[in-house]
Design an enzyme around this catalytic site. Structure first.
Site, mmCIF file in Angstrom:
data_model
loop_
_atom_site.group_PDB
_atom_site.id
_atom_site.type_symbol
_atom_site.label_atom_id
_atom_site.label_comp_id
_atom_site.label_asym_id
_atom_site.label_seq_id
_atom_site.Cartn_x
_atom_site.Cartn_y
_atom_site.Cartn_z
ATOM 1 N N ASP A 217 -39.010 -100.851 39.497
ATOM 2 C CA ASP A 217 -38.462 -99.485 39.453
ATOM 3 C C ASP A 217 -39.548 -98.438 39.234
ATOM 4 O O ASP A 217 -39.264 -97.282 38.941
ATOM 5 C CB ASP A 217 -37.372 -99.369 38.375
ATOM 6 N N HIS B 113 -41.851 -98.389 36.856
ATOM 7 C CA HIS B 113 -42.261 -98.093 35.473
ATOM 8 C C HIS B 113 -43.655 -98.613 35.172
ATOM 9 O O HIS B 113 -44.123 -99.568 35.784
ATOM 10 C CB HIS B 113 -41.238 -98.642 34.451
ATOM 11 N N GLU C 124 -39.258 -96.261 31.563
ATOM 12 C CA GLU C 124 -38.289 -96.377 32.651
ATOM 13 C C GLU C 124 -38.123 -95.034 33.368
ATOM 14 O O GLU C 124 -38.506 -93.993 32.828
ATOM 15 C CB GLU C 124 -36.945 -96.846 32.085
ATOM 16 N N ASP D 86 -46.495 -102.877 24.886
ATOM 17 C CA ASP D 86 -45.072 -102.862 24.515
ATOM 18 C C ASP D 86 -44.622 -104.184 23.908
ATOM 19 O O ASP D 86 -45.361 -105.179 23.922
ATOM 20 C CB ASP D 86 -44.206 -102.503 25.735
HETATM 21 P P1 PGA Z 1 -44.291 -108.342 36.061
HETATM 22 O O1 PGA Z 1 -43.830 -107.035 35.278
HETATM 23 O O2 PGA Z 1 -45.783 -108.383 35.931
HETATM 24 O O3 PGA Z 1 -43.641 -109.477 35.337
HETATM 25 O O4 PGA Z 1 -43.839 -108.184 37.472
HETATM 26 C C1 PGA Z 1 -44.502 -105.840 35.517
HETATM 27 C C2 PGA Z 1 -43.887 -104.722 34.710
HETATM 28 O O5 PGA Z 1 -42.658 -104.715 34.505
HETATM 29 O O6 PGA Z 1 -44.634 -103.819 34.298
#
Ligand code: PGA
Length: 258
Positions: free
Chosen positions: A136, A138, A143, A67
């Protein structure tokens, strides 16, 4: 599915790096799917070390990132382009032409998303996909309420994700609202998936993803439908798993399995 619980984030990262190295040793021209965020930082550090100290070769590797934020240029220090070059690409020998990261600045997102999907197929498909998980639930920027069949497209970020990622920006209102992301359906087509998670703040999402129902409200739960998934967790991220004893028993017994 395999659930591997390590004592700390260093061990989690080294375990994941060994799986990546095994993949590259077996298939030097492997296609890797890569993730950004805090979680894979230790993995990339270990891969750089393996490249420098042990000659781990990325010369024929192709990569696809999950992404990118919409609106950030490649030079923006908060962009995932910048993150990947700083933390991995500039330290190893992946040919620049083999690197794919969604564009956050294209003038035709629909056409770009189709092109990205086509490039993955033309490259032979992703052999090994690295994933983090959001608080959350995802995966990538899929999302809650994202279709489990979704493909690469623009997503509007959830408030919780904007708040979580505000730590990388000067203020929450600087976090982009839109991102371009591989879909859940795109991710599920990779040959092998590794989901990494560390820290107590991920424990609820991890438990729901691994042991809860498959639901678009926790898009990481879609991994339950894949036949080759490895969850590599630190003890804190694993702390809410009901079957934790069983996963550790399985790891223990695997050595002698027929
Ligand atoms: P993070 O993000 O590794 O910064 O905790 C993980 C994600 O949002 O997939």
């Amino acid at each position: 599915m395999e659930v591997i619980v390590k004592d700390n984030v260093e061990e989690m990262s080294k375990t994941a790096a060994r799986v990546v190295a095994r993949t590259l040793n077996a298939k030097p021209d492997a296609v890797l799917g890569l993730a950004t965020g805090s979680t894979p930082l230790g993995l990339y550090k270990e891969l750089v070390r393996m490249h420098e100290d042990e000659g781990l070769d990325f010369g024929q590797v192709t990569t696809f990132n999950l992404d990118e934020y919409v609106g950030l240029t490649q030079k923006d220090e908060q962009s995932y382009h910048y993150f990947m070059h700083e933390n991995l690409f500039k330290h190893v020998n992946i040919p620049l032409s083999n690197i794919h990261i969604p564009s956050g600045t294209t003038d035709n997102y629909a056409a770009f998303c189709n092109w990205y999907e086509d490039r993955i197929v033309e490259s032979g498909g992703i052999d090994l996909q690295i994933l983090g998980i959001g608080s959350d639930g995802h995966i990538a920027f899929n999302e809650p309420s994202s279709s489990l069949g979704s493909r690469t497209r623009i997503k509007t970020l959830a408030k919780q994700t904007i708040d979580d990622n505000a730590r990388f920006f000067d203020s929450p209102d600087q976090v982009p609202v839109y991102a371009i992301t591989m879909g859940v359906g795109t991710i599920l087509e990779a040959g092998k998936l590794i989901l990494l998670a560390n820290g107590a703040h991920k424990a609820d999402a991890v438990a729901q993803a691994i042991e809860g129902p498959v639901t678009s409200m926790i898009t990481a739960s879609a991994l339950q439908l894949h036949d080759d998934v490895m969850y590599i967790l630190d003890r804190e991220a694993a702390s809410k798993l009901k079957m934790l004893d069983y996963y550790e028993w399985v790891q223990d017994k695997m050595v002698d399995a027929p």
